[in-house]
Design an enzyme around this catalytic site. Structure first.
Site, PDB file in Angstrom:
ATOM      1  N   CYS A  79       0.815  -1.226   0.000  1.00 19.94           N
ATOM      2  CA  CYS A  79       0.000   0.000   0.000  1.00 19.94           C
ATOM      3  C   CYS A  79       0.842   1.266   0.000  1.00 19.94           C
ATOM      4  CB  CYS A  79      -0.947   0.012   1.187  1.00 19.94           C
ATOM      5  SG  CYS A  79      -2.246  -1.211   1.038  1.00 19.94           S
TER       6      CYS A  79
HETATM    7  N1  COA Z   1     -19.982  -8.705   8.827  1.00 11.02           N
HETATM    8  C1  COA Z   1     -20.459  -8.741  10.092  1.00 11.02           C
HETATM    9  N2  COA Z   1     -19.682  -8.914  11.174  1.00 11.02           N
HETATM   10  C2  COA Z   1     -18.361  -9.095  10.962  1.00 11.02           C
HETATM   11  C3  COA Z   1     -17.794  -9.085   9.678  1.00 11.02           C
HETATM   12  C4  COA Z   1     -18.672  -8.896   8.580  1.00 11.02           C
HETATM   13  N3  COA Z   1     -18.229  -8.862   7.329  1.00 11.02           N
HETATM   14  N4  COA Z   1     -16.465  -9.279   9.783  1.00 11.02           N
HETATM   15  C5  COA Z   1     -16.202  -9.408  11.097  1.00 11.02           C
HETATM   16  N5  COA Z   1     -17.351  -9.307  11.817  1.00 11.02           N
HETATM   17  C6  COA Z   1     -17.523  -9.387  13.259  1.00 11.02           C
HETATM   18  C7  COA Z   1     -16.444 -10.245  13.892  1.00 11.02           C
HETATM   19  O1  COA Z   1     -16.812 -11.613  13.867  1.00 11.02           O
HETATM   20  C8  COA Z   1     -16.387  -9.696  15.299  1.00 11.02           C
HETATM   21  O2  COA Z   1     -17.424 -10.245  16.062  1.00 11.02           O
HETATM   22  P1  COA Z   1     -17.217 -10.583  17.628  1.00 11.02           P
HETATM   23  O3  COA Z   1     -16.970  -9.238  18.274  1.00 11.02           O
HETATM   24  O4  COA Z   1     -18.506 -11.211  18.005  1.00 11.02           O
HETATM   25  O5  COA Z   1     -16.026 -11.472  17.694  1.00 11.02           O
HETATM   26  C9  COA Z   1     -16.719  -8.207  15.119  1.00 11.02           C
HETATM   27  O6  COA Z   1     -17.382  -8.104  13.848  1.00 11.02           O
HETATM   28  C10 COA Z   1     -15.482  -7.331  15.117  1.00 11.02           C
HETATM   29  O7  COA Z   1     -14.527  -7.859  14.168  1.00 11.02           O
HETATM   30  P2  COA Z   1     -13.106  -7.248  13.935  1.00 11.02           P
HETATM   31  O8  COA Z   1     -12.410  -7.987  12.838  1.00 11.02           O
HETATM   32  O9  COA Z   1     -12.393  -7.182  15.248  1.00 11.02           O
HETATM   33  O10 COA Z   1     -13.520  -5.805  13.399  1.00 11.02           O
HETATM   34  P3  COA Z   1     -12.774  -4.422  13.444  1.00 11.02           P
HETATM   35  O11 COA Z   1     -13.638  -3.477  14.176  1.00 11.02           O
HETATM   36  O12 COA Z   1     -11.357  -4.553  13.869  1.00 11.02           O
HETATM   37  O13 COA Z   1     -12.787  -4.001  11.899  1.00 11.02           O
HETATM   38  C11 COA Z   1     -11.267  -3.944  10.008  1.00 11.02           C
HETATM   39  C12 COA Z   1     -12.159  -4.796  10.941  1.00 11.02           C
HETATM   40  C13 COA Z   1     -10.512  -4.860   9.096  1.00 11.02           C
HETATM   41  C14 COA Z   1     -12.194  -3.053   9.184  1.00 11.02           C
HETATM   42  C15 COA Z   1     -10.345  -3.062  10.873  1.00 11.02           C
HETATM   43  O14 COA Z   1      -9.683  -3.839  11.837  1.00 11.02           O
HETATM   44  C16 COA Z   1      -9.305  -2.355  10.047  1.00 11.02           C
HETATM   45  O15 COA Z   1      -9.602  -1.622   9.132  1.00 11.02           O
HETATM   46  N6  COA Z   1      -8.028  -2.521  10.396  1.00 11.02           N
HETATM   47  C17 COA Z   1      -6.925  -1.910   9.675  1.00 11.02           C
HETATM   48  C18 COA Z   1      -6.780  -2.592   8.376  1.00 11.02           C
HETATM   49  C19 COA Z   1      -5.753  -1.975   7.501  1.00 11.02           C
HETATM   50  O16 COA Z   1      -5.473  -0.809   7.533  1.00 11.02           O
HETATM   51  N7  COA Z   1      -5.177  -2.787   6.701  1.00 11.02           N
HETATM   52  C20 COA Z   1      -4.231  -2.342   5.772  1.00 11.02           C
HETATM   53  C21 COA Z   1      -4.575  -3.011   4.504  1.00 11.02           C
HETATM   54  S1  COA Z   1      -3.715  -2.251   3.235  1.00 11.02           S
END
Ligand code: COA
Length: 373
Positions: A156
């Protein structure tokens, strides 16, 4: 001493877009089919049922509402769930080079520059289509540039690393005009069957024309300073590669596409990036009051809000830290360049801002710029 500046940027946006509603309907149809087909194993406890995705979660967790893609129908088709197109013969331009050329032409037109006046092309992106010849050389050929080109990949952060490479080339007197092209077909390395990440990425291409100040058009952007940083991490990883062919039994495993520990990335990258921006501001004698705008990497709105507030000392509004996540999703290295491209025309001479990328590696890059008269 030669002085590098940004003369113009360019953008190619695919015509088709997938909304969260369309994406989640398809994903949940896949989940229902999978669970029905495996009902016995699930009931016996031999398999875990898949959980449905939700529009509300995606909106709230990421700020993404839609993403552009090059191949919409197969992505939404639950029997395919990935982009598909016919392989092109070698005589025809490749799809990655094609969208890169479109973005490059846009940047050239905005700068009033003929391709023949460009010296070099860097294709800086997350996922190259092939090993060789370099896609940059194919773009160079399609544009009719007499010079050289090479590919580089810092995930990225590829665009900011490419801008620094181009700027250094100009400082050293090895080139006067360099095209940094970021074609990102993220739909090809995204696991559309993975609930945790299926909503993240989209396809796009951007281009940045970096030139020696004496030949740059009016209204260019002076580069005040660039800073790069990498720290090894497995929290964002993609193990796809040619050596996977040596292990046929694992070649289709989940880790051969994008995988991440999103929470850890969030926790670890926010301080790394905000500290880096603040240290660079210190080095350049800039304070928050001097910063008119931050064009941050577009991965997650909450992450950007946090980084911007650490840098500015207050909650940033959309004018101070614009987001394009709602319409484009995460487009890897192209994200901060799209944010800049679509949100910079209103700035006036003397306005200062920072283009900042971060991602797998970990890698992070800052490019501080100031609008010239
Ligand atoms: N739909 C519904 N629920 C979902 C889901 C989906 N598609 N994906 C995950 N969940 C649920 C999980 O199961 C979890 O449930 P639980 O609390 O009962 O265990 C809950 O939502 C939270 O999941 P989590 O993965 O911890 O979410 P988050 O708030 O951390 O958000 C991202 C996920 C990926 C959006 C976030 O962590 C993020 O953006 N991180 C940085 C990523 C980044 O910058 N990456 C660089 C790539 S270039």
């Amino acid at each position: 001493m030669f002085t590098p500046v940004i003369s113009a940027t360019g953008l190619f946006t695919p015509k088709d877009s997938i909304s969260n509603e369309e994406l989640v309907a398809s994903f949940n149809a896949y989940v229902a089919q999978h669970n029905a087909q495996n009902a016995e194993a699930i009931a016996a406890g031999d398999m875990t049922a898949l959980e449905p995705s939700s529009v509300e979660f995606i909106d709230k967790a990421s700020g993404i509402k839609a993403r552009y893609v090059l191949s919409k129908e197969p992505i939404l088709d639950i029997e395919v769930m990935g982009p598909r197109w016919d392989e092109r013969p070698n005589e025809e331009i490749g799809v990655l080079a094609e969208i890169g050329v479109a973005a490059a032409r846009d940047a050239l037109a905005r700068a009033g520059r003929e391709a023949a006046q460009v010296d070099a092309v860097l294709c800086a992106c997350s996922n190259l289509q092939r090993a060789y010849p370099a896609v940059a050389i194919e773009i160079q050929d399609a544009l009719g540039i007499d010079g050289f080109g090479y590919d580089m990949n810092v995930a990225c952060s590829s665009a900011t690393f490419g801008i620094q490479a181009a700027a250094d080339m100009i400082r050293a007197g090895n080139a006067k005009s360099v095209l940094v092209v970021n074609p990102e077909i993220c739909s090809g390395h995204l696991n559309w069957r993975d609930r945790d990440s299926h909503f993240i990425f989209g396809d796009v291409a951007t281009a940045v024309l970096v030139e020696e100040k004496s030949i740059a058009p009016a209204g260019h952007w002076d580069i005040l300073g660039t800073k790069l940083k990498t720290v090894f991490s497995n929290n964002i990883r993609n193990n796809f590669g040619f050596l996977n062919r040596a292990h046929p039994e694992t070649r289709d495993a989940k880790d051969k596409l994008f995988v991440q520990e999103g929470r850890k990335v969030f926790r670890e990258v926010v301080p790394m990036v905000s500290d880096m921006i603040l240290a660079e501001m210190d080095r350049l004698n800039l304070t928050a009051e001097h910063l008119r705008r931050l064009w941050l990497h577009q991965a997650n709105t909450n992450m950007n809000r946090l980084i911007a507030s650490k840098v500015l000392g207050h909650d940033a509004n959309e004018d101070e830290s614009p987001t394009v996540l709602d319409t484009y999703g995460n487009t890897s290295s192209a994200g901060s360049i799209i944010a800049f491209h679509l949100n910079s025309d209103d700035l006036v001479a003397g306005d200062t801002g920072v283009i900042c990328s971060f991602g797998a590696g970990y890698s992070a890059g800052t490019v501080f710029i100031k609008k010239a008269a």
